[in-house]
Design an enzyme around this catalytic site. Structure first.
Site, PDB file in Angstrom:
ATOM      1  CG  HIS A  29      37.203  34.766  29.702  1.00 12.19           C
ATOM      2  ND1 HIS A  29      35.997  34.469  29.916  1.00 12.19           N
ATOM      3  CD2 HIS A  29      37.609  36.049  30.323  1.00 12.19           C
ATOM      4  CE1 HIS A  29      35.485  35.411  31.009  1.00 12.19           C
ATOM      5  NE2 HIS A  29      36.480  36.208  30.878  1.00 12.19           N
ATOM      6  CE  LYS A  53      32.166  40.252  41.149  1.00 13.29           C
ATOM      7  NZ  LYS A  53      32.745  40.073  40.010  1.00 13.29           N
ATOM      8  NE  ARG A 102      35.661  42.895  27.384  1.00 14.76           N
ATOM      9  CZ  ARG A 102      34.849  42.862  28.451  1.00 14.76           C
ATOM     10  NH1 ARG A 102      34.066  42.026  28.480  1.00 14.76           N
ATOM     11  NH2 ARG A 102      34.939  43.599  29.521  1.00 14.76           N
ATOM     12  CB  SER A 140      31.356  36.415  32.336  1.00 10.39           C
ATOM     13  OG  SER A 140      32.383  35.552  32.050  1.00 10.39           O
TER      14      SER A 140
HETATM   15  O1  PNS Z   1      37.140  38.608  35.516  1.00  8.91           O
HETATM   16  P1  PNS Z   1      37.209  40.137  36.437  1.00  8.91           P
HETATM   17  O2  PNS Z   1      36.067  39.954  37.539  1.00  8.91           O
HETATM   18  O3  PNS Z   1      37.400  41.078  35.606  1.00  8.91           O
HETATM   19  O4  PNS Z   1      38.567  39.846  37.254  1.00  8.91           O
HETATM   20  C1  PNS Z   1      38.792  40.944  38.112  1.00  8.91           C
HETATM   21  C2  PNS Z   1      40.163  40.332  38.964  1.00  8.91           C
HETATM   22  C3  PNS Z   1      39.845  38.958  39.876  1.00  8.91           C
HETATM   23  C4  PNS Z   1      41.338  40.386  38.250  1.00  8.91           C
HETATM   24  C5  PNS Z   1      40.527  41.416  40.039  1.00  8.91           C
HETATM   25  O5  PNS Z   1      38.898  41.706  40.683  1.00  8.91           O
HETATM   26  C6  PNS Z   1      41.544  41.094  41.102  1.00  8.91           C
HETATM   27  O6  PNS Z   1      42.696  41.102  41.019  1.00  8.91           O
HETATM   28  N1  PNS Z   1      40.972  40.858  42.323  1.00  8.91           N
HETATM   29  C7  PNS Z   1      41.821  40.135  43.404  1.00  8.91           C
HETATM   30  C8  PNS Z   1      41.993  41.338  44.527  1.00  8.91           C
HETATM   31  C9  PNS Z   1      43.131  42.273  44.160  1.00  8.91           C
HETATM   32  O7  PNS Z   1      44.108  41.937  43.783  1.00  8.91           O
HETATM   33  N2  PNS Z   1      42.839  43.534  43.973  1.00  8.91           N
HETATM   34  C10 PNS Z   1      43.837  44.524  43.634  1.00  8.91           C
HETATM   35  C11 PNS Z   1      43.822  44.905  42.132  1.00  8.91           C
HETATM   36  S1  PNS Z   1      42.415  45.849  41.761  1.00  8.91           S
END
Ligand code: PNS
Length: 170
Positions: A29, A53, A102, A140
């Protein structure tokens, strides 16, 4: 040269948001953040508060970890948000949504997310940064897995995060 042709308007300031769980932030990150800080005027690292979560670190711990890991960078802000990422992006006037890629298996989920976000707000552009090769395996979840079984994670996370993980288990 006329002054108007060189002056920057506020519209030309590009703000990128880098949303994620960051539970915890890894060196992968951090690599994305450091490279993004050279590409964009401002980068907002945005930690999702996800009530569904059960995180390893609380949101406030993660914010502190990211702030300490990025204090050498001047154009980085660290914040948290709830709800849709695009709504947060609108609020912050961010036109770029940044994600790291990645390996090929990331691509399918990331493209789906980018397309979904496009349908929610066509003002957002998702930009993918390829993670540096040496961190292509890193997540993570892998950090938490190694830590759970007593392995060292000092080569995988910023030093302050490694200290937090050490304190958690000792
Ligand atoms: O680090 P991560 O868990 O891969 O991040 C995922 C994240 C937080 C970017 C994604 O889950 C997100 O944008 N969640 C917020 C809800 C949302 O906007 N959902 C619509 C897009 S799929």
């Amino acid at each position: 040269m006329a002054l108007t042709s060189v002056s920057l308007s506020l519209d030309s300031v590009v703000i990128a948001i880098y949303p994620g769980s960051f539970d915890p932030i890894t060196l992968g990150h951090l690599d994305v953040i450091e490279r993004a800080s050279r590409l964009f005027d401002q980068v907002i690292v945005a930690v999702l508060c996800n009530p569904g979560k059960d995180p390893f670190f609380s949101v406030s711990q993660r914010l502190e970890q990211i702030r300490r890991s990025t204090q050498h960078l001047i154009n980085i802000e660290v914040d948290s948000f709830t709800g849709l990422t695009v709504e947060y992006a609108k609020l912050r006037q961010a036109r770029v949504l940044l994600r790291g890629l990645r390996v090929l298996s990331d691509f399918e989920k990331e493209l789906q997310m980018a397309h979904t976000n496009q349908t929610l707000w066509d003002g957002i552009e998702t930009v993918f940064l390829a993670t540096t090769k040496e961190y292509s395996f890193l997540s993570s979840s892998i950090v938490k897995e190694i830590a759970k079984f007593g392995g060292s994670v000092t080569h995988l996370v910023p030093a302050n995060v490694a200290d937090d993980i050490f304190s958690y288990y000792n």
